[in-house]
Scaffold this active site. Structure first.
Site, PDB file in Angstrom:
ATOM      1  N   ARG A 125       3.004  16.477 -19.495  1.00 22.46           N
ATOM      2  CA  ARG A 125       4.232  16.088 -18.796  1.00 22.46           C
ATOM      3  C   ARG A 125       4.587  14.673 -19.234  1.00 22.46           C
ATOM      4  O   ARG A 125       4.227  13.693 -18.596  1.00 22.46           O
ATOM      5  CB  ARG A 125       4.037  16.196 -17.286  1.00 22.46           C
ATOM      6  CG  ARG A 125       3.808  17.642 -16.869  1.00 22.46           C
ATOM      7  CD  ARG A 125       3.604  17.783 -15.393  1.00 22.46           C
ATOM      8  NE  ARG A 125       4.793  17.526 -14.614  1.00 22.46           N
ATOM      9  CZ  ARG A 125       4.810  17.486 -13.287  1.00 22.46           C
ATOM     10  NH1 ARG A 125       3.702  17.687 -12.623  1.00 22.46           N
ATOM     11  NH2 ARG A 125       5.933  17.231 -12.634  1.00 22.46           N
ATOM     12  N   PRO A 126       5.296  14.570 -20.356  1.00 25.48           N
ATOM     13  CA  PRO A 126       5.587  13.252 -20.906  1.00 25.48           C
ATOM     14  C   PRO A 126       6.571  12.465 -20.044  1.00 25.48           C
ATOM     15  O   PRO A 126       7.213  13.017 -19.148  1.00 25.48           O
ATOM     16  CB  PRO A 126       6.202  13.570 -22.275  1.00 25.48           C
ATOM     17  CG  PRO A 126       6.711  14.962 -22.169  1.00 25.48           C
ATOM     18  CD  PRO A 126       5.875  15.665 -21.155  1.00 25.48           C
ATOM     19  N   VAL A 127       6.670  11.167 -20.314  1.00 27.36           N
ATOM     20  CA  VAL A 127       7.636  10.325 -19.596  1.00 27.36           C
ATOM     21  C   VAL A 127       8.606   9.666 -20.576  1.00 27.36           C
ATOM     22  O   VAL A 127       9.276   8.701 -20.246  1.00 27.36           O
ATOM     23  CB  VAL A 127       6.934   9.237 -18.736  1.00 27.36           C
ATOM     24  CG1 VAL A 127       6.250   9.865 -17.533  1.00 27.36           C
ATOM     25  CG2 VAL A 127       5.950   8.421 -19.556  1.00 27.36           C
ATOM     26  N   LYS A 169       9.412  17.878   0.244  1.00 26.46           N
ATOM     27  CA  LYS A 169       8.521  16.900  -0.393  1.00 26.46           C
ATOM     28  C   LYS A 169       9.228  16.216  -1.560  1.00 26.46           C
ATOM     29  O   LYS A 169       9.193  14.988  -1.684  1.00 26.46           O
ATOM     30  CB  LYS A 169       7.263  17.614  -0.913  1.00 26.46           C
ATOM     31  CG  LYS A 169       6.424  16.745  -1.846  1.00 26.46           C
ATOM     32  CD  LYS A 169       5.199  17.465  -2.363  1.00 26.46           C
ATOM     33  CE  LYS A 169       5.412  18.340  -3.580  1.00 26.46           C
ATOM     34  NZ  LYS A 169       5.409  17.646  -4.868  1.00 26.46           N
ATOM     35  N   ASN A 170       9.859  17.025  -2.422  1.00 23.94           N
ATOM     36  CA  ASN A 170      10.387  16.448  -3.660  1.00 23.94           C
ATOM     37  C   ASN A 170      11.695  15.678  -3.454  1.00 23.94           C
ATOM     38  O   ASN A 170      12.212  15.072  -4.391  1.00 23.94           O
ATOM     39  CB  ASN A 170      10.558  17.524  -4.732  1.00 23.94           C
ATOM     40  CG  ASN A 170       9.198  17.965  -5.269  1.00 23.94           C
ATOM     41  OD1 ASN A 170       8.183  17.333  -4.969  1.00 23.94           O
ATOM     42  ND2 ASN A 170       9.187  19.029  -6.046  1.00 23.94           N
ATOM     43  N   ASP A 185       9.154  25.940  -9.514  1.00 25.02           N
ATOM     44  CA  ASP A 185       8.218  25.737  -8.404  1.00 25.02           C
ATOM     45  C   ASP A 185       8.067  26.978  -7.525  1.00 25.02           C
ATOM     46  O   ASP A 185       7.295  26.969  -6.560  1.00 25.02           O
ATOM     47  CB  ASP A 185       8.658  24.538  -7.537  1.00 25.02           C
ATOM     48  CG  ASP A 185       8.426  23.213  -8.247  1.00 25.02           C
ATOM     49  OD1 ASP A 185       7.716  23.201  -9.268  1.00 25.02           O
ATOM     50  OD2 ASP A 185       8.960  22.188  -7.793  1.00 25.02           O
ATOM     51  N   ARG A 240       2.178  12.341  -9.874  1.00 21.31           N
ATOM     52  CA  ARG A 240       3.101  11.979 -10.939  1.00 21.31           C
ATOM     53  C   ARG A 240       4.311  11.183 -10.425  1.00 21.31           C
ATOM     54  O   ARG A 240       4.789  10.255 -11.084  1.00 21.31           O
ATOM     55  CB  ARG A 240       3.566  13.252 -11.640  1.00 21.31           C
ATOM     56  CG  ARG A 240       4.527  12.998 -12.759  1.00 21.31           C
ATOM     57  CD  ARG A 240       4.874  14.292 -13.455  1.00 21.31           C
ATOM     58  NE  ARG A 240       6.050  14.112 -14.285  1.00 21.31           N
ATOM     59  CZ  ARG A 240       6.020  13.721 -15.542  1.00 21.31           C
ATOM     60  NH1 ARG A 240       4.874  13.452 -16.119  1.00 21.31           N
ATOM     61  NH2 ARG A 240       7.126  13.589 -16.228  1.00 21.31           N
ATOM     62  N   ARG A 289      -1.198  18.837  -0.360  1.00 20.74           N
ATOM     63  CA  ARG A 289      -0.242  17.938  -1.024  1.00 20.74           C
ATOM     64  C   ARG A 289       1.194  18.370  -0.749  1.00 20.74           C
ATOM     65  O   ARG A 289       2.093  17.531  -0.748  1.00 20.74           O
ATOM     66  CB  ARG A 289      -0.463  17.942  -2.540  1.00 20.74           C
ATOM     67  CG  ARG A 289      -1.726  17.245  -2.988  1.00 20.74           C
ATOM     68  CD  ARG A 289      -1.764  17.166  -4.496  1.00 20.74           C
ATOM     69  NE  ARG A 289      -0.480  16.668  -4.999  1.00 20.74           N
ATOM     70  CZ  ARG A 289      -0.007  16.891  -6.211  1.00 20.74           C
ATOM     71  NH1 ARG A 289      -0.703  17.600  -7.071  1.00 20.74           N
ATOM     72  NH2 ARG A 289       1.149  16.399  -6.580  1.00 20.74           N
ATOM     73  N   CYS A 343      -0.019  17.489 -11.340  1.00 19.12           N
ATOM     74  CA  CYS A 343      -0.553  18.840 -11.414  1.00 19.12           C
ATOM     75  C   CYS A 343      -0.908  19.222 -12.839  1.00 19.12           C
ATOM     76  O   CYS A 343      -0.301  18.743 -13.788  1.00 19.12           O
ATOM     77  CB  CYS A 343       0.501  19.822 -10.908  1.00 19.12           C
ATOM     78  SG  CYS A 343       0.727  19.786  -9.148  1.00 19.12           S
ATOM     79  N   LEU A 359      11.482  10.496 -21.658  1.00 18.73           N
ATOM     80  CA  LEU A 359      12.904  10.482 -21.289  1.00 18.73           C
ATOM     81  C   LEU A 359      13.174   9.473 -20.168  1.00 18.73           C
ATOM     82  O   LEU A 359      14.269   8.911 -20.075  1.00 18.73           O
ATOM     83  CB  LEU A 359      13.362  11.891 -20.876  1.00 18.73           C
ATOM     84  CG  LEU A 359      13.206  12.939 -21.991  1.00 18.73           C
ATOM     85  CD1 LEU A 359      13.605  14.327 -21.500  1.00 18.73           C
ATOM     86  CD2 LEU A 359      14.055  12.552 -23.209  1.00 18.73           C
TER      87      LEU A 359
HETATM   88  C1  EPZ Z   1       9.999  17.566 -10.689  1.00 17.31           C
HETATM   89  O1  EPZ Z   1       9.037  17.123 -11.647  1.00 17.31           O
HETATM   90  C2  EPZ Z   1       9.210  18.115  -9.525  1.00 17.31           C
HETATM   91  N1  EPZ Z   1       8.366  17.068  -8.962  1.00 17.31           N
HETATM   92  C3  EPZ Z   1       8.357  19.295  -9.980  1.00 17.31           C
HETATM   93  O2  EPZ Z   1       7.692  19.820  -8.835  1.00 17.31           O
HETATM   94  C4  EPZ Z   1       9.270  20.355 -10.571  1.00 17.31           C
HETATM   95  O3  EPZ Z   1       8.487  21.409 -11.063  1.00 17.31           O
HETATM   96  C5  EPZ Z   1      10.104  19.760 -11.705  1.00 17.31           C
HETATM   97  O4  EPZ Z   1      10.830  18.590 -11.225  1.00 17.31           O
HETATM   98  C6  EPZ Z   1      11.119  20.723 -12.287  1.00 17.31           C
HETATM   99  O5  EPZ Z   1      11.983  21.174 -11.294  1.00 17.31           O
HETATM  100  C7  EPZ Z   1       8.852  16.226  -8.051  1.00 17.31           C
HETATM  101  O6  EPZ Z   1      10.032  16.257  -7.708  1.00 17.31           O
HETATM  102  C8  EPZ Z   1       7.913  15.250  -7.450  1.00 17.31           C
HETATM  103  P1  EPZ Z   1      11.117  17.243 -14.983  1.00 17.31           P
HETATM  104  P2  EPZ Z   1       9.488  16.234 -12.880  1.00 17.31           P
HETATM  105  O7  EPZ Z   1      11.156  15.854 -15.494  1.00 17.31           O
HETATM  106  O8  EPZ Z   1      10.629  15.387 -12.499  1.00 17.31           O
HETATM  107  C9  EPZ Z   1      10.067  17.624 -19.648  1.00 17.31           C
HETATM  108  C10 EPZ Z   1       5.843  20.399  -7.507  1.00 17.31           C
HETATM  109  O9  EPZ Z   1       5.045  21.363  -7.538  1.00 17.31           O
HETATM  110  N2  EPZ Z   1      10.101  16.154 -19.721  1.00 17.31           N
HETATM  111  O10 EPZ Z   1      12.363  17.835 -14.457  1.00 17.31           O
HETATM  112  O11 EPZ Z   1       8.269  15.591 -13.394  1.00 17.31           O
HETATM  113  C11 EPZ Z   1       8.911  18.127 -18.817  1.00 17.31           C
HETATM  114  O12 EPZ Z   1       7.711  18.146 -19.573  1.00 17.31           O
HETATM  115  C12 EPZ Z   1       6.251  19.707  -8.773  1.00 17.31           C
HETATM  116  O13 EPZ Z   1       6.321  19.970  -6.461  1.00 17.31           O
HETATM  117  C13 EPZ Z   1      10.004  15.532 -20.957  1.00 17.31           C
HETATM  118  O14 EPZ Z   1       9.886  16.192 -22.007  1.00 17.31           O
HETATM  119  O15 EPZ Z   1       9.957  17.366 -13.900  1.00 17.31           O
HETATM  120  C14 EPZ Z   1       9.397  19.489 -18.433  1.00 17.31           C
HETATM  121  O16 EPZ Z   1       9.207  20.376 -19.494  1.00 17.31           O
HETATM  122  C15 EPZ Z   1       5.502  20.234  -9.975  1.00 17.31           C
HETATM  123  N3  EPZ Z   1      10.037  14.173 -21.013  1.00 17.31           N
HETATM  124  C16 EPZ Z   1      10.898  19.280 -18.242  1.00 17.31           C
HETATM  125  O17 EPZ Z   1      11.204  18.067 -18.938  1.00 17.31           O
HETATM  126  C17 EPZ Z   1      10.168  13.407 -19.896  1.00 17.31           C
HETATM  127  O18 EPZ Z   1      10.190  12.167 -20.029  1.00 17.31           O
HETATM  128  C18 EPZ Z   1      11.363  19.119 -16.790  1.00 17.31           C
HETATM  129  O19 EPZ Z   1      10.528  18.176 -16.123  1.00 17.31           O
HETATM  130  C19 EPZ Z   1      10.276  14.034 -18.647  1.00 17.31           C
HETATM  131  C20 EPZ Z   1      10.250  15.416 -18.582  1.00 17.31           C
END
Ligand code: EPZ
Length: 429
Positions: A131-133, A22-23, A316, A102, A408, A126, A135
């Site tokens: 989950r900020p954006v 999926k991811n 995950d 997301r 999902r 979820c 970055l």
């Molecule tokens: C991806 O989410 C996956 N989703 C998540 O899977 C997975 O848990 C996660 O990566 C970590 O491996 C998809 O691929 C669709 P991150 P993503 O940005 O990209 C912080 C599932 O169940 N952060 O790597 O959103 C964030 O809060 C899902 O399939 C910021 O602070 O995760 C977290 O603590 C759930 N600012 C860390 O970084 C930002 O702008 C890692 O999040 C972005 C992220």
């Protein structure tokens, strides 16, 4: 709303085909926005998130076709999607669609790269903590975009195009790395992404972007270099197997006992999780057809794990491993370092009789000899499947509510498990 009923106690024996990830599929589908030509994706899982993303992409003007089954394909054989964004008709991704998932937010970078502007609702997803954006926005700003937040929307502009830049992530982010890649691939000049995510799904996106004509080096390492190209072409790409689905079923077999071949699974995508499963007492072997997991009468050993970016233990799989450890012979400590609130499954596992104490980012799991079936409620996608694992081993009947979370992310879950002997069925509302 549908529910899933499990009568626990049966061992799992047989074969489970592993679906496309999926991811990986989601960012690959989003990459279709970068080119007017057709992107053909094979092995795309049939999941609710894929359908939601197709609706988001169609809203931007992407035409899509889903190939029918070919002779010899099985019910759960992944689908082939042909995505063509000949022209982008709308650069706004509305709240109604992005709030469902997301990853929908990730359309921001390719829309901006191709059209010079985009307006995308802040995301949903979820319930696993804030989950900020920030970055993702930082990465696009480094590439020269001007970004404002207006009424819940991120409004991004780059009228003269994006420019190659150094992007340094202060923490590893998968979505941030996807965003930087899709922003940089057609930027003017070279970009270097530092502290990039090394997750296999990032590498899969890079492989596809290279097939589309992108010039990218270093995927799978913390430093990725992207030499911007003027335009991308179409391509054909097969989605890699789902490492989280693989780990989930491996843990289910370790939990119930039995002997299952996870067909098409790639062990290199989840070595840290397989190591933890082996340490818990299950046998894991690699064959030409995939990964075989077995456990006979031996009791489960407690194993401590800490979630980390790839190649560490994946967040995950944290909930699923906690379900497994709830039945171990002793106490294990499970630390979650990626998301600050990803313990929503703890109180639901407790309904099945699990004994878990939370202290900050750590869960102390005192294994119990017997879990007992109960009605439980899923709160996010991986939490839901941890309840399935618990239910498979629990005595009696477990009723899982809010099954849409499972839909999902897990293709043909009841079918795959029931073929291996599980007593699991969907009760339609
Ligand atoms: C991806 O989410 C996956 N989703 C998540 O899977 C997975 O848990 C996660 O990566 C970590 O491996 C998809 O691929 C669709 P991150 P993503 O940005 O990209 C912080 C599932 O169940 N952060 O790597 O959103 C964030 O809060 C899902 O399939 C910021 O602070 O995760 C977290 O603590 C759930 N600012 C860390 O970084 C930002 O702008 C890692 O999040 C972005 C992220």
């Amino acid at each position: 709303m549908d529910r899933i009923k499990i009568t626990g106690g049966a061992q799992l024996n047989g074969k489970i085909p592993i679906s496309g990830a999926k991811n990986a599929a989601l960012p690959l589908m989003i990459a279709s926005l970068l080119t007017p030509y057709t992107l053909e994706l094979e092995n795309v899982p049939r999941l609710a998130d894929v359908q939601t993303l197709l609706r988001i992409l169609a809203n931007h003007g992407v035409d899509y076709a889903v190939n029918g089954k070919r002779p010899g394909e099985r019910a759960e054989t992944g689908q082939t999607l042909r995505l063509t964004a000949a022209s982008i008709v709308d650069t706004t991704a509305p709240y109604e669609l992005v709030s469902k998932m997301r990853a929908g937010f990730w359309v921001l970078a390719p829309l901006l790269a191709r059209m010079g502007s985009a307006r995308v609702s802040l995301p949903g997803g979820c319930a696993i903590g804030t989950r900020p954006v920030d970055l993702l926005i930082m990465a696009l700003e480094r590439l020269g975009a001007v970004i404002e937040i207006e009424a819940g929307y991120v409004v991004a502009k780059a009228p003269r195009g994006l420019k190659g830049a150094e992007i340094e992530f202060p923490k590893v982010t998968v979505g941030g790395t996807h965003t930087a890649l899709m922003g940089a691939v057609m930027a003017d000049g070279t970009s270097v992404i530092h502290n990039a995510a090394q997750e296999p799904e990032v590498e899969d996106l890079v492989r596809c972007l290279i097939a589309m004509g992108g010039r990218i080096e270093g995927a799978g390492s913390p430093t990725i270099t992207v030499h911007g190209v003027a335009a991308l072409s179409g391509a054909r790409h097969a989605v890699l197997p789902d490492r989280i689905e693989t780990g989930t079923y491996a843990m289910a077999v370790a939990m119930t006992g039995g002997d299952v071949l996870l067909e098409d699974a790639r062990p290199d995508l989840l070595q840290s999780a397989l190591d933890a499963i082996i340490e818990s007492g299950a046998e894991v072997s690699v064959t030409n057809e995939g990964v075989r997991v077995r456990r006979n009468g031996r009791s489960l050993m407690p194993v401590n794990v800490t979630t980390n970016p790839f190649p560490g233990f994946p967040t995950d799989l944290q909930a699923q491993f906690m379900a497994l450890m709830s039945h171990a012979d002793g106490t294990s400590v499970i630390r979650e370092t990626i998301f600050e609130n990803r313990f929503m499954h703890v109180q639901e596992l407790a309904r099945l009789g699990a004994r878990i104490r939370l202290d900050g980012d750590a869960a102390y799991v005192d294994g119990v000899e017997r879990l007992k079936g109960a009605p439980v409620m899923a709160t996010d996608l991986r939490a839901s499947v941890s309840l399935v694992i618990g239910g498979l081993a629990a005595e009696g009947e477990t009723l899982i509510n809010r099954v849409y979370h499972l839909d999902r992310g897990f293709e043909a879950l009841e079918l795959k498990l029931s073929r291996c002997g599980a007593q699991i069925e969907r009760l339609s509302a």
